[in-house]
Motif scaffolding. Structure first.
Motif, mmCIF file in Angstrom:
data_model
loop_
_atom_site.group_PDB
_atom_site.id
_atom_site.type_symbol
_atom_site.label_atom_id
_atom_site.label_comp_id
_atom_site.label_asym_id
_atom_site.label_seq_id
_atom_site.Cartn_x
_atom_site.Cartn_y
_atom_site.Cartn_z
ATOM 1 N N VAL A 18 6.121 -3.082 1.470
ATOM 2 C CA VAL A 18 4.767 -3.382 1.005
ATOM 3 C C VAL A 18 3.818 -2.828 2.056
ATOM 4 O O VAL A 18 3.840 -3.261 3.206
ATOM 5 C CB VAL A 18 4.537 -4.896 0.824
ATOM 6 N N LYS A 19 3.010 -1.853 1.659
ATOM 7 C CA LYS A 19 2.127 -1.178 2.617
ATOM 8 C C LYS A 19 0.668 -1.438 2.279
ATOM 9 O O LYS A 19 0.251 -1.275 1.135
ATOM 10 C CB LYS A 19 2.376 0.330 2.609
ATOM 11 N N VAL A 20 -0.112 -1.815 3.289
ATOM 12 C CA VAL A 20 -1.558 -1.945 3.123
ATOM 13 C C VAL A 20 -2.172 -0.558 3.281
ATOM 14 O O VAL A 20 -1.932 0.142 4.262
ATOM 15 C CB VAL A 20 -2.161 -2.915 4.150
ATOM 16 N N ALA A 50 12.025 1.593 -2.500
ATOM 17 C CA ALA A 50 11.143 0.882 -3.420
ATOM 18 C C ALA A 50 9.897 0.479 -2.638
ATOM 19 O O ALA A 50 9.986 0.073 -1.474
ATOM 20 C CB ALA A 50 11.843 -0.346 -3.988
ATOM 21 N N HIS A 51 8.739 0.586 -3.282
ATOM 22 C CA HIS A 51 7.515 0.351 -2.518
ATOM 23 C C HIS A 51 6.388 -0.154 -3.399
ATOM 24 O O HIS A 51 6.331 0.113 -4.601
ATOM 25 C CB HIS A 51 7.069 1.624 -1.797
ATOM 26 N N THR A 52 5.502 -0.903 -2.757
ATOM 27 C CA THR A 52 4.284 -1.398 -3.382
ATOM 28 C C THR A 52 3.144 -1.143 -2.413
ATOM 29 O O THR A 52 3.195 -1.574 -1.265
ATOM 30 C CB THR A 52 4.385 -2.908 -3.675
ATOM 31 N N VAL A 53 2.136 -0.425 -2.873
ATOM 32 C CA VAL A 53 0.992 -0.067 -2.036
ATOM 33 C C VAL A 53 -0.195 -0.931 -2.441
ATOM 34 O O VAL A 53 -0.526 -1.029 -3.631
ATOM 35 C CB VAL A 53 0.653 1.430 -2.173
ATOM 36 N N LEU A 54 -0.823 -1.551 -1.450
ATOM 37 C CA LEU A 54 -1.997 -2.400 -1.677
ATOM 38 C C LEU A 54 -3.221 -1.653 -1.169
ATOM 39 O O LEU A 54 -3.455 -1.574 0.038
ATOM 40 C CB LEU A 54 -1.840 -3.733 -0.939
ATOM 41 N N ARG A 55 -3.988 -1.103 -2.091
ATOM 42 C CA ARG A 55 -5.201 -0.364 -1.716
ATOM 43 C C ARG A 55 -6.373 -1.330 -1.690
ATOM 44 O O ARG A 55 -6.870 -1.743 -2.736
ATOM 45 C CB ARG A 55 -5.442 0.796 -2.683
#
Length: 321
Positions: A124-126, A156-161
């Motif tokens: 999980v990336k900010v 697997a990834h989730t990007v928080l913009r």
């Protein structure tokens, strides 16, 4: 957008080799940036939820502080890829949140590569709402490049913009107490978000596989903002209503804004980036800085916290009448 505050950034010194981390229980998360605004709130949220996690801390004193609170902590930094791999041992997820720095892309890239080497399953990336690989804003450019590196990593990834942090308004608290909100953005509007909402969304993603992204193009990106963009003159009106004393927007020409930043100790690269951010993204509306979404509402089941909510919470600092 997630613009940094106008305080100077301190680049972490290279950390010594990290103390070997104990094996982690299944499902554990490694939290980076745990002493920052979003990371502090995320640590509290994961603790409340009972989610197993470990934090990476730069200094021995920070490690001791976390340990005394019962938080698993190891010493290391983004400048120490081997230490990162060791800290990730046994962790299934990585929460990746790097501070603004001339080295930000490299730090993100090395952390993603360390996650691959350590067998991490999900990151999980900010990121920033105005991320653009051709941006003149260093952190917006570096986030865009790092997001692409993560997409190509096979993880697997989730990007928080994230939009502009409401907490950055506290940088101008002294001026607000005197009745002024200075900035170079004119009547250009931007999307705002509370750091507590970013942390709450991160916790939801880290604990609920249903809202996580997959690999490559199947990775998910969430845009984290409030329900509408606000200009600084509009923010000044909100502050007036909440605080009970008149707050007026004070337009600062870009050259003067740059000079004030440099005089206050902000590094040249960061000062130039902030001028571009407030003039190009906010005032002129470039790179999607005005876009808003319902992702916070959809993920948390409640409305995003507003600038008014933030002002009410920080009435003492902002000078309530």
């Amino acid at each position: 957008m997630s613009a940094p505050t106008t305080r100077p950034d301190t680049t972490p010194a290279t950390a010594p080799a990290a103390t070997p981390a104990p094996a982690a229980p299944p499902g554990r998360v490694l939290v980076t940036g745990a002493t920052g605004d979003v990371g502090t709130a995320l640590v509290d949220e994961l603790t409340r939820l009972g989610t197993p996690f470990r934090v990476l801390a730069r200094r021995p004193g920070q490690v001791r502080g976390f340990t005394e609170r019962g938080v698993d902590a190891v010493e290391g930094s983004f400048e120490d890829p081997a230490g990162l791999r060791e800290a990730l041992r046994g962790c299934e997820q990585l929460f990746l949140n790097t501070p603004p720095s001339p080295h930000q892309f490299r730090w993100n890239r090395d952390a993603v590569d360390a996650a691959v080497a350590a067998g991490v399953r999900h990151v999980v990336k900010v990121s920033a709402s105005d991320a653009n690989p051709r941006s003149a804003i260093p952190w917006a450019r570096d986030h865009a490049l790092a997001d692409e590196h993560l997409r190509r990593s096979g993880l697997a990834h989730t990007v928080l913009r994230a939009g502009a942090f409401t907490k950055n308004l506290l940088v101008e608290a002294a001026a607000v107490r005197r009745g002024w909100l200075p900035q170079s953005s004119g009547h250009g509007a931007t999307a705002w978000v509370d750091v507590a909402d970013v942390a709450a969304v991160a916790a939801r993603v880290l604990t609920d596989p249903a809202v996580r992204g997959g690999t490559g193009e199947d990775g998910r990106t969430y845009l984290l903002t409030g329900d509408r963009p606000l200009s600084y003159p509009e923010v000044a009106e909100v502050l007036t209503q909440v605080l009970g004393h008149r707050v007026r927007y004070l337009h600062v020409p870009a050259p003067l804004f740059h000079g004030v930043l440099r005089a206050s100790g902000v590094p040249a690269w960061q000062a130039r980036g902030l001028v571009h951010q407030f003039v190009d993204v906010v005032r002129r509306g470039h790179d999607g800085g005005r876009r808003c979404s319902d992702d916070v509402l959809d993920l948390l089941g409640r409305p995003a916290r507003t600038v008014a909510d933030f002002a009410r919470e920080h009435r003492a600092e902002l000078g309530a009448a």
